[in-house]
Design a protein around this motif. Structure first.
Motif, short mmCIF file in Angstrom:
data_model
loop_
_atom_site.label_atom_id
_atom_site.label_comp_id
_atom_site.label_asym_id
_atom_site.label_seq_id
_atom_site.Cartn_x
_atom_site.Cartn_y
_atom_site.Cartn_z
N TRP A 33 0.79 -1.06 0.00
CA TRP A 33 0.02 -0.09 -0.06
C TRP A 33 0.82 1.24 -0.08
O TRP A 33 1.97 1.20 0.54
N MET A 34 0.54 2.31 -0.51
CA MET A 34 1.14 3.58 -0.58
C MET A 34 0.16 4.67 0.05
O MET A 34 -1.07 4.65 -0.44
N HIS A 35 1.12 5.69 0.26
CA HIS A 35 0.06 7.13 0.87
C HIS A 35 0.80 8.06 0.58
O HIS A 35 1.82 8.32 -0.04
N TRP A 36 -0.11 9.27 0.52
CA TRP A 36 0.44 10.55 0.39
C TRP A 36 -0.08 11.33 1.75
O TRP A 36 -1.09 11.36 2.10
N SER A 49 -4.03 10.63 1.31
CA SER A 49 -4.47 9.54 0.55
C SER A 49 -3.94 8.25 0.53
O SER A 49 -2.64 8.17 0.76
N ARG A 50 -4.67 7.10 0.05
CA ARG A 50 -4.14 5.69 0.33
C ARG A 50 -4.46 5.03 -0.73
O ARG A 50 -5.81 4.97 -1.24
N ILE A 51 -3.57 4.19 -1.19
CA ILE A 51 -3.96 3.29 -2.21
C ILE A 51 -3.33 1.67 -1.93
O ILE A 51 -2.55 1.72 -1.53
N ASN A 52 -4.28 0.66 -2.21
CA ASN A 52 -3.86 -0.48 -1.89
C ASN A 52 -2.86 -1.20 -2.96
O ASN A 52 -2.52 -0.27 -3.92
N GLY A 99 4.63 1.99 3.91
CA GLY A 99 4.50 1.24 5.48
C GLY A 99 5.44 -0.12 5.53
O GLY A 99 6.32 -0.28 4.59
N GLN A 100 5.66 -0.46 6.58
CA GLN A 100 6.59 -1.24 7.25
C GLN A 100 6.26 -2.64 6.31
O GLN A 100 6.99 -3.26 5.59
N TYR A 105 -0.01 0.18 9.04
CA TYR A 105 -0.58 1.59 9.53
C TYR A 105 0.17 2.51 9.97
O TYR A 105 -0.23 3.63 10.68
N TRP A 106 1.33 2.49 9.43
CA TRP A 106 2.34 3.58 9.86
C TRP A 106 3.52 3.43 8.69
O TRP A 106 3.65 2.39 8.06
N TRP A 107 4.21 4.51 8.74
CA TRP A 107 5.24 4.57 7.50
C TRP A 107 6.79 4.68 7.85
O TRP A 107 7.01 5.58 8.60
#
Lengths: 120, 112
Positions: A33-36, A49-52, A99-100, A105-107
């Motif tokens: 998953w990746m996030h901005w 935002s988040r994308i799987n 994330g790990q 749920y953490w980056w």
């Protein structure tokens, strides 16, 4: 070594559009998953935002919902953020983050950020 | 979704211990054991210091510890060092609907 490199930031007028990119390397991009996350000048961090991993599921902060679109190209190891109807309050450094684990749920990993300035 | 509440600033002398609080609600901090803490030096990207409330990533000093009670999470830095001077942010998962994640307001740690 995990690397995330953002690009695409710049100066844009209110109401305009911009597309950010995040080039990933050093890991199997399609598994995570990746996030901005963004940070206005002198202000705190805000999740955007988040994308799987396969791009089939996305979520957004209320402040950008309907204006921003997150997407990814796993063949190109690249994450995107399409930003439309930009407002002055969207001015910020935009970070991509991983994330790990695949859906954690953490980056752990962050890019260096790209600055978006919305101003006339 | 409102930001989690952190003190704007905390200070301490070298060697001392300080604690930063992070207060949320029963919808975020209180509902999930998914609070993380980030250290950010000026002009740099955030660095993960604590995850799942109290776990330290590999490479993070054991001077950093985390805990949670009810709707409030805490980060304690013991044996304060000059390089600990930075901004610190907590973050909590806030649900699988559209709530996403919520960060704290941030705390500036000053080493006197």
């Amino acid at each position: 070594e995990v690397q995330l490199v953002e690009s695409g930031g710049g100066l844009v007028q209110p109401g305009g559009s911009l597309r950010l990119s995040c080039a990933a390397s050093g890991f199997t991009f399609s598994s995570y998953w990746m996030h901005w996350v963004r940070q206005a000048p002198g202000k705190g961090l805000v999740w955007v935002s988040r994308i799987n991993s396969d791009g089939s599921s996305t979520s957004y902060a209320d402040s950008v919902k309907g204006r921003f679109t997150i997407s990814r190209d796993n063949a190109k190891n690249t994450l995107y953020l399409q930003m439309n109807s930009l407002r002055a309050e969207d001015t910020a450094v935009y970070y991509c983050a991983r994330g790990q684990g695949s859906g954690s749920y953490w980056w752990v990993y962050w890019g260096q950020g790209t600055l978006v300035t919305v101003s006339s | 979704q409102s930001a989690l509440t952190q003190p704007a600033s905390v200070s301490g002398s070298p060697g001392q211990s300080i604690t930063i609080s992070c207060t949320g609600t029963s919808s975020d901090v209180g509902s999930y054991n998914l609070v993380s803490w980030y250290q950010q030096h000026p002009g740099k990207a955030p660095k993960l210091m604590i995850y799942e409330g109290s776990k330290r990533p590999s490479g993070v000093s054991n001077r950093f510890s985390g805990s949670k009670s009810g709707n409030t999470a805490s980060l304690t830095i013991s044996g304060l060092q000059a390089e600990d001077e930075a901004d610190y942010y907590c973050c909590s998962y806030a649900g699988s609907s559209t709530l996403g994640y919520v960060f704290g307001t941030g705390t500036k740690v000053t080493v006197l």
